[in-house]
Design a protein around this motif. Structure first.
Motif, PDB file in Angstrom:
ATOM      1  N   PRO A 126       0.790  -1.230   0.000  1.00  0.00           N
ATOM      2  CA  PRO A 126       0.000   0.000   0.000  1.00  0.00           C
ATOM      3  C   PRO A 126       0.831   1.294   0.000  1.00  0.00           C
ATOM      4  O   PRO A 126       0.265   2.384   0.034  1.00  0.00           O
ATOM      5  CB  PRO A 126      -0.810  -0.081   1.297  1.00  0.00           C
ATOM      6  CG  PRO A 126      -0.366  -1.272   2.034  1.00  0.00           C
ATOM      7  CD  PRO A 126       0.781  -1.876   1.322  1.00  0.00           C
ATOM      8  N   LEU A 127       2.168   1.181  -0.036  1.00  0.00           N
ATOM      9  CA  LEU A 127       3.014   2.364   0.130  1.00  0.00           C
ATOM     10  C   LEU A 127       2.715   3.395  -0.964  1.00  0.00           C
ATOM     11  O   LEU A 127       2.804   3.113  -2.153  1.00  0.00           O
ATOM     12  CB  LEU A 127       4.491   1.964   0.080  1.00  0.00           C
ATOM     13  CG  LEU A 127       5.479   3.063   0.492  1.00  0.00           C
ATOM     14  CD1 LEU A 127       5.294   3.453   1.956  1.00  0.00           C
ATOM     15  CD2 LEU A 127       6.912   2.606   0.249  1.00  0.00           C
ATOM     16  N   GLN A 128       2.394   4.613  -0.534  1.00  0.00           N
ATOM     17  CA  GLN A 128       2.102   5.710  -1.459  1.00  0.00           C
ATOM     18  C   GLN A 128       3.154   6.814  -1.398  1.00  0.00           C
ATOM     19  O   GLN A 128       3.461   7.429  -2.418  1.00  0.00           O
ATOM     20  CB  GLN A 128       0.719   6.306  -1.161  1.00  0.00           C
ATOM     21  CG  GLN A 128      -0.419   5.336  -1.370  1.00  0.00           C
ATOM     22  CD  GLN A 128      -1.769   5.965  -1.075  1.00  0.00           C
ATOM     23  OE1 GLN A 128      -1.865   7.120  -0.649  1.00  0.00           O
ATOM     24  NE2 GLN A 128      -2.834   5.203  -1.295  1.00  0.00           N
ATOM     25  N   THR A 129       3.681   7.078  -0.203  1.00  0.00           N
ATOM     26  CA  THR A 129       4.676   8.140  -0.024  1.00  0.00           C
ATOM     27  C   THR A 129       5.955   7.542   0.524  1.00  0.00           C
ATOM     28  O   THR A 129       5.942   6.880   1.574  1.00  0.00           O
ATOM     29  CB  THR A 129       4.159   9.228   0.939  1.00  0.00           C
ATOM     30  OG1 THR A 129       2.998   9.835   0.379  1.00  0.00           O
ATOM     31  CG2 THR A 129       5.221  10.294   1.171  1.00  0.00           C
ATOM     32  N   PHE A 130       7.076   7.788  -0.165  1.00  0.00           N
ATOM     33  CA  PHE A 130       8.386   7.330   0.287  1.00  0.00           C
ATOM     34  C   PHE A 130       9.349   8.489   0.099  1.00  0.00           C
ATOM     35  O   PHE A 130       9.668   8.883  -1.031  1.00  0.00           O
ATOM     36  CB  PHE A 130       8.834   6.108  -0.510  1.00  0.00           C
ATOM     37  CG  PHE A 130      10.143   5.521  -0.040  1.00  0.00           C
ATOM     38  CD1 PHE A 130      10.232   4.896   1.201  1.00  0.00           C
ATOM     39  CD2 PHE A 130      11.285   5.594  -0.836  1.00  0.00           C
ATOM     40  CE1 PHE A 130      11.439   4.358   1.639  1.00  0.00           C
ATOM     41  CE2 PHE A 130      12.488   5.044  -0.409  1.00  0.00           C
ATOM     42  CZ  PHE A 130      12.559   4.430   0.835  1.00  0.00           C
ATOM     43  N   GLU A 154       1.246   1.317  -5.942  1.00  0.00           N
ATOM     44  CA  GLU A 154       0.387   2.398  -5.448  1.00  0.00           C
ATOM     45  C   GLU A 154       1.159   3.689  -5.185  1.00  0.00           C
ATOM     46  O   GLU A 154       0.568   4.683  -4.774  1.00  0.00           O
ATOM     47  CB  GLU A 154      -0.299   1.963  -4.141  1.00  0.00           C
ATOM     48  CG  GLU A 154      -1.143   0.708  -4.255  1.00  0.00           C
ATOM     49  CD  GLU A 154      -2.310   0.907  -5.204  1.00  0.00           C
ATOM     50  OE1 GLU A 154      -2.939   1.980  -5.147  1.00  0.00           O
ATOM     51  OE2 GLU A 154      -2.582  -0.002  -6.018  1.00  0.00           O
ATOM     52  N   VAL A 155       2.477   3.689  -5.427  1.00  0.00           N
ATOM     53  CA  VAL A 155       3.293   4.820  -5.023  1.00  0.00           C
ATOM     54  C   VAL A 155       2.871   6.094  -5.759  1.00  0.00           C
ATOM     55  O   VAL A 155       2.665   6.116  -6.965  1.00  0.00           O
ATOM     56  CB  VAL A 155       4.791   4.513  -5.238  1.00  0.00           C
ATOM     57  CG1 VAL A 155       5.122   4.336  -6.708  1.00  0.00           C
ATOM     58  CG2 VAL A 155       5.654   5.591  -4.613  1.00  0.00           C
ATOM     59  N   ILE A 156       2.726   7.166  -4.974  1.00  0.00           N
ATOM     60  CA  ILE A 156       2.334   8.486  -5.487  1.00  0.00           C
ATOM     61  C   ILE A 156       3.492   9.469  -5.403  1.00  0.00           C
ATOM     62  O   ILE A 156       3.693  10.286  -6.307  1.00  0.00           O
ATOM     63  CB  ILE A 156       1.107   9.025  -4.717  1.00  0.00           C
ATOM     64  CG1 ILE A 156      -0.114   8.135  -4.987  1.00  0.00           C
ATOM     65  CG2 ILE A 156       0.803  10.468  -5.088  1.00  0.00           C
ATOM     66  CD1 ILE A 156      -1.331   8.495  -4.161  1.00  0.00           C
ATOM     67  N   GLU A 157       4.260   9.384  -4.329  1.00  0.00           N
ATOM     68  CA  GLU A 157       5.421  10.261  -4.157  1.00  0.00           C
ATOM     69  C   GLU A 157       6.649   9.401  -3.869  1.00  0.00           C
ATOM     70  O   GLU A 157       6.669   8.668  -2.878  1.00  0.00           O
ATOM     71  CB  GLU A 157       5.201  11.233  -3.001  1.00  0.00           C
ATOM     72  CG  GLU A 157       4.053  12.207  -3.204  1.00  0.00           C
ATOM     73  CD  GLU A 157       3.916  13.153  -2.013  1.00  0.00           C
ATOM     74  OE1 GLU A 157       4.882  13.862  -1.703  1.00  0.00           O
ATOM     75  OE2 GLU A 157       2.839  13.143  -1.392  1.00  0.00           O
ATOM     76  N   PHE A 158       7.652   9.511  -4.732  1.00  0.00           N
ATOM     77  CA  PHE A 158       8.925   8.818  -4.538  1.00  0.00           C
ATOM     78  C   PHE A 158      10.006   9.878  -4.571  1.00  0.00           C
ATOM     79  O   PHE A 158      10.334  10.436  -5.625  1.00  0.00           O
ATOM     80  CB  PHE A 158       9.148   7.769  -5.625  1.00  0.00           C
ATOM     81  CG  PHE A 158      10.362   6.904  -5.390  1.00  0.00           C
ATOM     82  CD1 PHE A 158      10.277   5.761  -4.612  1.00  0.00           C
ATOM     83  CD2 PHE A 158      11.588   7.231  -5.949  1.00  0.00           C
ATOM     84  CE1 PHE A 158      11.391   4.961  -4.390  1.00  0.00           C
ATOM     85  CE2 PHE A 158      12.716   6.445  -5.744  1.00  0.00           C
ATOM     86  CZ  PHE A 158      12.611   5.301  -4.955  1.00  0.00           C
ATOM     87  N   VAL A 159      10.567  10.192  -3.393  1.00  0.00           N
ATOM     88  CA  VAL A 159      11.482  11.327  -3.259  1.00  0.00           C
ATOM     89  C   VAL A 159      12.781  10.851  -2.613  1.00  0.00           C
ATOM     90  O   VAL A 159      12.779  10.396  -1.466  1.00  0.00           O
ATOM     91  CB  VAL A 159      10.850  12.457  -2.417  1.00  0.00           C
ATOM     92  CG1 VAL A 159      11.767  13.679  -2.396  1.00  0.00           C
ATOM     93  CG2 VAL A 159       9.475  12.841  -2.963  1.00  0.00           C
ATOM     94  N   ALA A 160      13.866  10.955  -3.363  1.00  0.00           N
ATOM     95  CA  ALA A 160      15.183  10.532  -2.868  1.00  0.00           C
ATOM     96  C   ALA A 160      16.241  11.578  -3.207  1.00  0.00           C
ATOM     97  O   ALA A 160      17.401  11.259  -3.425  1.00  0.00           O
ATOM     98  CB  ALA A 160      15.555   9.180  -3.458  1.00  0.00           C
ATOM     99  N   ASN A 161      15.846  12.841  -3.251  1.00  0.00           N
ATOM    100  CA  ASN A 161      16.775  13.918  -3.589  1.00  0.00           C
ATOM    101  C   ASN A 161      17.944  13.972  -2.613  1.00  0.00           C
ATOM    102  O   ASN A 161      17.825  13.605  -1.447  1.00  0.00           O
ATOM    103  CB  ASN A 161      16.053  15.270  -3.556  1.00  0.00           C
ATOM    104  CG  ASN A 161      14.885  15.346  -4.518  1.00  0.00           C
ATOM    105  OD1 ASN A 161      14.981  14.909  -5.650  1.00  0.00           O
ATOM    106  ND2 ASN A 161      13.780  15.909  -4.060  1.00  0.00           N
TER     107      ASN A 161
END
Length: 553
Positions: A126-130, A154-161
């Motif tokens: 179910p992960l949506q925000t990471f 289901e991921v909506i936000e994938f942020v690894a900046n």
């Protein structure tokens, strides 16, 4: 004999596994050094808001910096959210995170976490925000276990900046069909932008800047009709700018600077009615600024410097009443500076230096009451310096290396915030006007050398402790009297005995004399152009132009 263990229900097993996963994370991520939620003495009867107590783990949650709860559970005790950002976390994210199979949001940004993303992330369906931005993590960014066909759906936000991740953007990125934010800037990502990015129809924010990405901008990016912000600056992307990019009518920020882009600016840019920020600095773009460009009435930041743009600046620049930055320096622009700049009453930073502009400096510049930095040096401007440009907010005024004539306006001291005034390499005459007490108290650089000015510099200016003051205070070629008498000049140039009637670029090379040293060889090297380079969230810094220019000395 052994005592049999009571069997647990499947739901209780899941809860136990989640508690165990949280405990492992506490130790693996340096929980004893956390700012919020730490249990220094590992007291098992610690109060709520303290991790590792014997209470229900859903009560371990402490309030973090943004007033959000660190740990959010549902009514059954399943972990739904972990908000661990800015919590002085160290160490690595353990594989046990995969036991948090109900979690929809994981945030541990702005810490000092190292190591890779655990492959068990793919177990959290179910992960949506990471969000793991601003850490020191590394390894392969996109691993098949969570980014492949059987990975996160289901991921909506994938942020690894702002980490140290490597690898390519896989073609499987197109399977993240619900993705709205992709942030992988500030890493060591290589390879190309896959065409499958065009499958991400809900994408709103795409941040790929400061990597080592090559290839072209795929035309399929035009499919992203919800895209509002794209930043691919500081990569090695070449080819032309696809006109399909400007099919995304929700675009507000288009940042493409510091690449190898060529070709022209597509006319479709004029269809972006919401566009606020366009940055194409430091590329190899040719052609003209299309007339359609000036249809974007919400534009606030325009960055087109260090390219090969030609043609003129349209009179329609005056339609951009919201413009704050207009940077087109170090191109091949020609023609007169439009008087309609006077309509740009919100303009603060104007860079036009290092072009082929001609004609006078418009007195309408005086209508730009907000102007802070005005750079028009290294052009072919003629006429006098209009007194109207010396506004109270002016901080840096560079008029150097033109064909300006006449005296320095008497009111120049009214720009009391002025820090840099470059008038060198023109045809100015007269004596530098006396300033009133308290005027130009912030002035650190004054350059009036290589002009036709004469007379004595008044002590009122010398009391301001200038760091740099260049003037023609050395006799012409070692003979006669200097044109300028100055008690506080830091560098003296030989007074030109006669000045040519052509462009200042043909001035003879003058040998400066540094008053603090008898050796001309100690004369400091000068930047070819001083200009703002950092948009728009911070105060602009100045750096030399990347393109060879005439010397500002």
């Amino acid at each position: 004999r052994a005592v049999p263990i009571d069997p647990s229900t499947p739901s209780q097993t899941l809860l136990n596994e989640q508690r165990y996963a949280l405990a492992v994370m506490y130790y693996s991520l340096g929980g004893q050094g956390w700012i919020y939620g730490r249990n220094v003495t590992l007291d098992d009867v610690a109060s709520n808001g303290t991790w590792m107590s014997r209470s229900n783990y859903c009560e371990w949650s402490a309030e973090s910096t943004d007033s959000s709860n660190q740990l959010v559970c549902d009514e059954f005790g399943n972990v739904l959210e972990l908000n661990l950002g800015s919590n002085n976390m160290t160490g690595t994210i353990p594989l046990e995170i995969g036991a948090l199979v109900f979690m929809s949001s994981y945030i541990s940004s702005s810490n000092a976490i190292s190591g890779p993303i655990p492959t068990s992330l793919g177990l959290i369906a179910p992960l949506q925000t990471f969000d793991i931005s601003s850490n020191t993590m590394g390894g392969e960014l996109f691993q098949a276990e969570y980014s492949g066909p059987d990975g996160l759906a289901e991921v909506i936000e994938f942020v690894a900046n702002s980490n140290n991740f490597q690898g390519n953007i896989p073609t499987e990125i197109g399977l993240w069909s619900r993705l709205q934010t992709l942030g992988i800037s500030g890493n060591e990502i290589t390879g190309t932008i896959p065409t499958e990015i065009g499958h991400l129809l809900y994408m709103k924010v795409c941040l790929l800047f400061q990597n080592q990405i090559t290839g072209a901008i795929p035309s399929e990016i035009g499919n992203l009709n919800k895209l509002s912000w794209i930043n691919i600056e500081r990569n090695q992307i070449g080819s032309t700018i696809p006109e399909e990019l400007f099919s995304n009518l929700d675009l507000t920020h288009v940042i493409l600077k510091d690449n190898f882009l060529s070709g022209t600016i597509p006319q479709k840019v004029g269809e972006l009615s919401k566009l606020m920020h366009i940055d194409m600095d430091n590329n190899q773009i040719t052609g003209t600024i299309p007339e359609e460009f000036y249809s974007n009435l919400d534009l606030q930041w325009v960055h087109l410097k260090n390219n090969f743009l030609s043609g003129t600046i349209s009179d329609r620049i005056g339609d951009l009443s919201k413009i704050t930055y207009f940077w087109t320096s170090s191109n091949e622009l020609s023609g007169a500076i439009p008087t309609t700049f006077g309509n740009c009453i919100n303009l603060k930073w104007l860079e036009l230096q290092n072009n082929n502009l001609n004609g006078p400096i418009p007195e309408e510049f005086g209508n730009m009451k907000s102007i802070i930095d005005l750079y028009v040096g290294n052009n072919d401007l003629t006429g006098t310096i209009p007194s109207e440009i010396f506004g109270k907010n002016m901080t840096n005024l560079h008029l150097n290396d033109n064909q300006l004539s006449g005296p320095v306006p008497q009111n120049y001291g009214q720009s009391w915030r002025l820090e840099e005034l470059w008038l060198n390499n023109n045809r100015l005459t007269g004596t530098l006007p006396i300033i009133a007490e308290g005027e130009l108290s912030y002035l650190v650089e004054l350059r009036i050398n290589n002009n036709k000015m004469t007379g004595e510099v008044d002590d009122s200016l010398c009391q301001n402790n200038l760091d740099v003051f260049h003037a023609d205070c050395q006799p012409p070629y070692g003979e006669g009297e200097p044109h300028i008498v100055c008690g506080c000049c830091t560098t003296c140039f030989s007074s030109p005995s006669s000045l040519p009637s052509s462009s200042p670029s043909s001035f003879p090379s003058e040998s400066p004399s540094l008053l603090s040293s008898s050796s001309p060889s100690s004369f400091p090297s000068e930047a070819a152009s001083s200009s703002p380079s950092t948009p728009p969230s911070s105060s602009p810094s100045k750096r030399p132009s990347a393109r060879p220019t005439r010397s500002p000395s």
